[in-house]
Structure formats: C-alpha cells, structure tokens
Motif scaffolding. Structure first.
Motif, PDB file in Angstrom:
ATOM      1  N   ASN A 249      64.256  14.445 -32.563  1.00 60.37           N
ATOM      2  CA  ASN A 249      65.022  14.428 -31.317  1.00 60.37           C
ATOM      3  C   ASN A 249      64.426  15.374 -30.276  1.00 60.37           C
ATOM      4  O   ASN A 249      65.114  16.187 -29.678  1.00 60.37           O
ATOM      5  N   GLU A 251      61.836  15.220 -26.816  1.00 65.92           N
ATOM      6  CA  GLU A 251      61.107  14.406 -25.845  1.00 65.92           C
ATOM      7  C   GLU A 251      60.541  15.290 -24.744  1.00 65.92           C
ATOM      8  O   GLU A 251      61.157  16.270 -24.337  1.00 65.92           O
ATOM      9  N   TYR A 264      62.206  21.255 -24.051  1.00 65.79           N
ATOM     10  CA  TYR A 264      62.188  19.801 -24.157  1.00 65.79           C
ATOM     11  C   TYR A 264      63.534  19.230 -23.753  1.00 65.79           C
ATOM     12  O   TYR A 264      64.537  19.947 -23.633  1.00 65.79           O
ATOM     13  N   LYS A 265      63.562  17.937 -23.543  1.00 62.33           N
ATOM     14  CA  LYS A 265      64.824  17.244 -23.302  1.00 62.33           C
ATOM     15  C   LYS A 265      65.276  16.606 -24.607  1.00 62.33           C
ATOM     16  O   LYS A 265      64.491  15.998 -25.338  1.00 62.33           O
ATOM     17  N   LYS A 266      66.575  16.782 -24.892  1.00 62.02           N
ATOM     18  CA  LYS A 266      67.157  16.325 -26.153  1.00 62.02           C
ATOM     19  C   LYS A 266      68.309  15.374 -25.864  1.00 62.02           C
ATOM     20  O   LYS A 266      69.146  15.629 -24.992  1.00 62.02           O
ATOM     21  N   ARG A 267      68.371  14.278 -26.595  1.00 56.39           N
ATOM     22  CA  ARG A 267      69.504  13.375 -26.482  1.00 56.39           C
ATOM     23  C   ARG A 267      70.711  13.995 -27.180  1.00 56.39           C
ATOM     24  O   ARG A 267      70.606  14.433 -28.327  1.00 56.39           O
ATOM     25  N   TRP A 277      70.142  13.164 -21.670  1.00 55.88           N
ATOM     26  CA  TRP A 277      69.372  14.333 -22.069  1.00 55.88           C
ATOM     27  C   TRP A 277      69.940  15.653 -21.546  1.00 55.88           C
ATOM     28  O   TRP A 277      70.469  15.728 -20.428  1.00 55.88           O
ATOM     29  N   ARG A 278      69.753  16.695 -22.348  1.00 57.24           N
ATOM     30  CA  ARG A 278      70.015  18.056 -21.928  1.00 57.24           C
ATOM     31  C   ARG A 278      68.768  18.891 -22.245  1.00 57.24           C
ATOM     32  O   ARG A 278      67.978  18.535 -23.122  1.00 57.24           O
ATOM     33  N   ASN A 297      71.992  16.183 -16.710  1.00 60.09           N
ATOM     34  CA  ASN A 297      70.960  15.364 -17.323  1.00 60.09           C
ATOM     35  C   ASN A 297      69.590  15.736 -16.762  1.00 60.09           C
ATOM     36  O   ASN A 297      69.386  15.736 -15.547  1.00 60.09           O
ATOM     37  N   ASP A 299      65.782  14.570 -16.864  1.00 61.31           N
ATOM     38  CA  ASP A 299      64.768  13.587 -17.238  1.00 61.31           C
ATOM     39  C   ASP A 299      63.436  14.050 -16.670  1.00 61.31           C
ATOM     40  O   ASP A 299      62.926  13.497 -15.696  1.00 61.31           O
TER      41      ASP A 299
END
Length: 349
Positions: A249, A251, A264-267, A277-278, A297, A299
């Motif tokens: 998890n 991205e 990173y961005k996490k769902r 994402w956060r 959010n 992205d």
C-alpha cells in the motif's frame, strides 16, 4: 396632384427622425453594454492572471537557495520552468522560457517532460537538460507524462507516462517507466522488464505496472509496483535489473535526503474512490508508517524540501498550488506557493 399637405409631410419627416434617433440610441446602448461586459471580462481575466509577478530571465539548476517549478499562473509564462528564492517563496518569479508538463532536477541535471503540439495530435518527449537548461538529449514518450525524477548525483533520470488511462485512482490504466543513465545514455525503456520478487520469490504477472521512481543513488532506487489489485514499495537495482517488494500500500514514493524514510501516498479505508490517498511517511529501518497532518487527498509524488518538511501539490485556482507539512506528523499544512507544480530545490547534492 399631390394630396399630401405640408403638415403631413413634416409629420412623416419627424417620425423618420424619431425612428433614426431611437435606432442610434439603442445601438449606443448595445455598444455600451458590450464594452462594459468586455471590460468586466478583461478585469476578471486580469484578476485571474494575478498572483506573484513573473518576469523573463535566466534560470540555472545549480544556483544555491532557489526553488524551481512549473509556473501555473495564467499569462505568457504559464507552464514555464520558473525560479524563486527559497527564502522568499512569495517573491518575484523568474521564468526560463522552457515549458514542461513535469520537471525535476538534482546536481545540475534536469529532466523535462514536454508536449509537442502537432496538427492532428499532441505527442510527448523527455528532454534531459544541463544546468543552464540546454537540451542534451531527448526521447520520444509512449504516453502522457505523469512523474519525473533525477538521482541525487544527477547521473540517472527516470520518468513515468500513462500509456492508457489518465489517473491512478481507478484500475483501468497502464504505465511505462523508464530509467536513463546520463553518462552512457543507456536507456532502460520499461522497468516491467526487470525481475520482480514478491516475498523473496520471483513473481511473474501480466498485470504488472511500475511507476514513481525515487533514487537513492545512480543505481539504487525505490518505486511502486502494482499487481493483483495491490501496490508495493519496491527496492530497485539497475545493474541487477531487479525489483524487490518491501512494503504494501505504497504509491509514488519519495526518499528523504538522509535515505532513511519514504514519503508516499497511501490508500485509506473509508475514503472516496475518487480521492483515496493520504500522505504518509515510512521508516525504512523499522517499516513503521505514520500519517502526516495533511488530511486532504494527495495525488502527487511529494518532494522533501529538507530533512523535516514535505512539499506536495493540491488543486488550486490555477490548477495546482504547493503546500508543505512536517514529515513527523506534527504541525499543520501550510500554503507555500500558489499556481505552481513539480517543485525541486537547487544547489544541493
């Protein structure tokens, strides 16, 4: 014999004069209304094109204490790579004349992902730039640019494009990520050709996607791999041509200057599928993750301004603004630059 009296002829002439006057009056009112509306529109355009002043000038990628980014403000310098003092981010901007959709720089090397406008359709290319923004090489791209990074020593660059789809939010997209050696000009066109190891076992899958490279050095990097409906942080090795899964998890990773943490961005559960994402930070030694104070959010592939502060984009009046937040979970988000995207900081290794 003319039966009309002089009075009748005079009345007719008066009626014509009144009609002409009315037409002229209505025409004048219409013209005034049009000019007023045009003036209001021009005033609105000027207001929308406001913000920090932007001027043409010289931009270099090795000047200390500068922030460089894609200028998003409306006007003649929109999309140009622009420089501003890091100590005064709200100060006057210097525009280079070089337009990029995505951009990054380190150690005097720049990577600029550009649109090439054609008669029938646009195409895209990656241009490698020197410290004076002179093009060294360029490469045709297979899709729409989305991510770009340069290694800390400037000896490797990477880029990601959407081959199909235009968002990471859904599943109907395909990416292609390339890594280029700027010394030998050796190009690895698609990191999906690397061997991918999941749970220390070679994993072959037809749905593999790789994106969002961040470099540790010219050879070692981190990236995101998606397969089987999951995303993984991977450690990559250019010489060995391998990708090893490290954590789930994750991205669009971004490595801290000291090499110990990944932003990173996490769902997150419960979030909208359009805004899932956060912004999180992962400790690479313990694999402990922590949320930042940014609750909206995100992205974007964040950038480390220093060892303590993250910079990332959020939607704004001009398309994108840049925000900052502490990496340790403390504090609160702060607006850093309006009308800006794809930041980097020059004059540091």
């Amino acid at each position: 014999m003319n039966s009309r009296t002089p009075m009748a002829r005079l009345s007719r002439r008066n009626r014509l004069l009144v009609l002409v006057a009315a037409v002229l009056l209505l025409s004048g009112l219409a013209t005034a209304a049009t000019l007023h509306a045009a003036g209001r529109a021009a005033e609105k355009d000027r207001a929308q094109a406001g913000g920090p002043p932007v001027r043409s000038g010289t931009v270099t990628l090795d000047a200390p204490g500068r922030s460089v980014f894609r200028n998003m403000a409306w006007g003649p310098h929109r999309d140009e790579i622009t420089s501003v003092s890091t100590a005064d981010l709200g100060g006057p901007r210097t525009a280079s004349g070089i337009r990029c959709l995505r951009f990054h720089t380190a150690a005097g090397t720049g990577i600029c992902l550009q649109a090439v406008h054609g008669r029938l359709r646009d195409t895209y290319r990656a241009a490698v730039l020197d410290s004076h923004l002179r093009e060294l090489r360029h490469y045709d791209l297979a899709g729409v640019p989305t991510r770009a990074r340069v290694s800390p020593d400037g000896r490797s660059v990477a880029w990601t494009v959407f081959v199909s789809g235009d968002s990471y939010a859904g599943t109907a997209f395909s990416t292609r990520t390339s890594v280029l050696d700027t010394r030998t000009w050796t190009l690895d066109r698609d990191l999906e050709a690397y061997r991918f190891f999941l749970d220390d076992r070679l994993h072959r899958a037809s749905d593999l996607n790789v994106w969002g490279v961040t470099f540790a050095d010219a050879n070692r990097f981190y990236a995101t791999v998606a397969t089987g409906g999951k995303t993984y942080l991977v450690g990559g090795d250019r010489e060995a041509r391998t990708l090893h899964a490290l954590h789930t998890n994750v991205e669009c990773p971004s490595l801290s200057p000291d090499g110990t943490r990944i932003a990173y961005k996490k769902r997150v559960q419960g979030a909208s599928s359009d805004a899932p994402w956060r912004l999180y930070v992962l400790d690479l030694r313990t694999l402990r993750e922590s949320a930042t104070a940014e609750r909206r959010n995100v992205d974007d592939q964040a950038v480390w301004r220093d060892g303590h502060t993250l910079v990332y984009s959020l939607p704004g009046d001009y398309g994108s603004d840049l925000w900052t937040v502490p990496a340790d979970g403390s504090g609160k988000p702060a607006l850093a630059l309006k009308a800006a995207l794809a930041p980097a900081f020059t004059g540091r290794s």
